[in-house]
Scaffold this motif. Structure first.
Motif, mmCIF file in Angstrom:
data_model
loop_
_atom_site.group_PDB
_atom_site.id
_atom_site.type_symbol
_atom_site.label_atom_id
_atom_site.label_comp_id
_atom_site.label_asym_id
_atom_site.label_seq_id
_atom_site.Cartn_x
_atom_site.Cartn_y
_atom_site.Cartn_z
ATOM 1 N N PHE A 69 0.817 -1.203 0.000
ATOM 2 C CA PHE A 69 0.000 0.000 0.000
ATOM 3 C C PHE A 69 0.856 1.261 0.000
ATOM 4 C CE2 PHE A 69 -1.803 3.621 2.163
ATOM 5 C CZ PHE A 69 -2.922 3.842 1.381
ATOM 6 N N SER A 70 0.444 2.179 -0.827
ATOM 7 C CA SER A 70 0.908 3.565 -0.791
ATOM 8 C C SER A 70 -0.232 4.358 -1.427
ATOM 9 C CB SER A 70 2.212 3.762 -1.573
ATOM 10 O OG SER A 70 1.988 3.674 -2.949
ATOM 11 N N PRO A 71 -0.380 5.633 -1.085
ATOM 12 C CA PRO A 71 -1.453 6.403 -1.726
ATOM 13 C C PRO A 71 -1.353 6.393 -3.251
ATOM 14 C CG PRO A 71 -0.599 7.593 0.169
ATOM 15 C CD PRO A 71 0.294 6.398 -0.032
ATOM 16 N N GLU A 72 -0.128 6.381 -3.777
ATOM 17 C CA GLU A 72 0.059 6.348 -5.229
ATOM 18 C C GLU A 72 -0.410 5.019 -5.814
ATOM 19 O OE1 GLU A 72 2.775 6.958 -3.077
ATOM 20 O OE2 GLU A 72 2.425 9.108 -3.170
ATOM 21 N N MET A 126 -8.551 7.628 12.970
ATOM 22 C CA MET A 126 -8.086 8.622 11.985
ATOM 23 C C MET A 126 -9.238 9.547 11.606
ATOM 24 S SD MET A 126 -6.339 7.897 8.253
ATOM 25 C CE MET A 126 -4.749 7.370 8.876
ATOM 26 N N PRO A 127 -8.983 10.845 11.520
ATOM 27 C CA PRO A 127 -10.025 11.785 11.082
ATOM 28 C C PRO A 127 -10.408 11.560 9.611
ATOM 29 C CG PRO A 127 -8.213 12.946 12.158
ATOM 30 C CD PRO A 127 -7.774 11.531 11.947
ATOM 31 N N GLU A 128 -11.650 11.899 9.295
ATOM 32 C CA GLU A 128 -12.185 11.700 7.945
ATOM 33 C C GLU A 128 -11.349 12.397 6.878
ATOM 34 O OE1 GLU A 128 -16.202 12.682 5.346
ATOM 35 O OE2 GLU A 128 -16.224 13.016 7.513
ATOM 36 N N ASP A 129 -10.906 13.622 7.146
ATOM 37 C CA ASP A 129 -10.141 14.352 6.133
ATOM 38 C C ASP A 129 -8.802 13.682 5.842
ATOM 39 O OD1 ASP A 129 -9.275 15.118 8.685
ATOM 40 O OD2 ASP A 129 -8.619 17.099 8.003
ATOM 41 N N GLU A 130 -8.182 13.053 6.841
ATOM 42 C CA GLU A 130 -6.931 12.310 6.610
ATOM 43 C C GLU A 130 -7.187 11.056 5.779
ATOM 44 O OE1 GLU A 130 -4.399 11.549 9.972
ATOM 45 O OE2 GLU A 130 -4.808 13.531 10.827
ATOM 46 N N VAL A 131 -8.330 10.388 6.034
ATOM 47 C CA VAL A 131 -8.702 9.203 5.248
ATOM 48 C C VAL A 131 -8.876 9.595 3.786
ATOM 49 C CG1 VAL A 131 -10.490 7.468 4.842
ATOM 50 C CG2 VAL A 131 -9.761 7.975 7.175
ATOM 51 N N LEU A 148 -5.623 10.168 2.199
ATOM 52 C CA LEU A 148 -4.894 8.918 2.011
ATOM 53 C C LEU A 148 -5.483 8.058 0.893
ATOM 54 C CD1 LEU A 148 -2.591 7.199 3.385
ATOM 55 C CD2 LEU A 148 -4.411 6.129 4.707
ATOM 56 N N LEU A 149 -6.823 7.900 0.876
ATOM 57 C CA LEU A 149 -7.487 6.969 -0.043
ATOM 58 C C LEU A 149 -8.277 7.649 -1.160
ATOM 59 C CD1 LEU A 149 -8.876 4.417 2.587
ATOM 60 C CD2 LEU A 149 -6.708 4.328 1.345
ATOM 61 N N GLY A 150 -8.417 8.950 -1.097
ATOM 62 C CA GLY A 150 -9.188 9.653 -2.112
ATOM 63 C C GLY A 150 -10.672 9.623 -1.810
ATOM 64 N N ILE A 170 -14.582 10.734 12.923
ATOM 65 C CA ILE A 170 -13.433 9.880 13.257
ATOM 66 C C ILE A 170 -13.793 8.439 12.912
ATOM 67 C CG2 ILE A 170 -11.915 9.069 15.123
ATOM 68 C CD1 ILE A 170 -11.587 12.048 14.571
ATOM 69 N N VAL A 171 -12.851 7.698 12.315
ATOM 70 C CA VAL A 171 -13.078 6.291 11.967
ATOM 71 C C VAL A 171 -13.153 5.475 13.262
ATOM 72 C CG1 VAL A 171 -12.184 4.272 10.774
ATOM 73 C CG2 VAL A 171 -11.888 6.529 9.750
#
Length: 145
Positions: free
Chosen positions: A65-68, A94-99, A102-104, A136-137
């Motif tokens: 896994f990597s965001p790319e 993890m906060p929603e904005d970070e998710v 990370l995952l788009g 938050i997740v």
């Protein structure tokens, strides 16, 4: 047309066996046997290529896994890297904005209570569901639809 690749693999093996038997029986020259080896390699290679697409073997699909990697991988093949994602990153808490960073953007469901990303298809659509509470997740699970 999408095939399993099995007919090509079987044909390649048959060509090799028939030409091998004919070579040892003295009916075929060595150069024709070498040519049959080339035809065998092409048929078997094509069969494996088709099997990879049909059976979703994941050859050539990123497993790390990597965001790319997540972004460039087809949604239906992301399941190959989900384990690595969950081992590398603590999604719970993890906060929603970070998710989203990370995952788009989610592929399946995008609500204040859940973000869903498609990770497998075509027989059963499988999603990676992130349950949210106050942004938050709180839970991560894989769901078949």
């Amino acid at each position: 047309m999408l095939t399993t690749g099995i007919p090509q693999i079987v044909a390649g093996i048959a060509v090799f066996l028939v030409c091998g038997v004919l070579l040892f029986a003295g009916k075929v020259r060595k150069r024709y046997w070498c040519l049959s080896c080339l035809v065998t390699a092409l048929l078997v290679g094509r069969g494996v290529w088709c099997a990879n697409d049909f059976f979703d073997l994941g050859m050539g699909t990123p497993k790390v896994f990597s965001p790319e990697n997540w972004e460039k991988t087809k949604p239906e093949q992301r399941h190959f890297m989900v384990d690595d994602l969950q081992e590398q990153i603590a999604l719970i808490g993890m906060p929603e904005d970070e998710v989203r960073e990370l995952l788009g953007a989610p592929d399946y469901q995008d609500t204040a209570a859940c973000l869903s990303y498609v990770i497998a298809q075509p027989f059963d659509e499988v999603t990676l569901d992130l349950t949210l509470k106050s942004g938050i997740v709180t839970q991560v699970e894989q769901t078949s639809h």
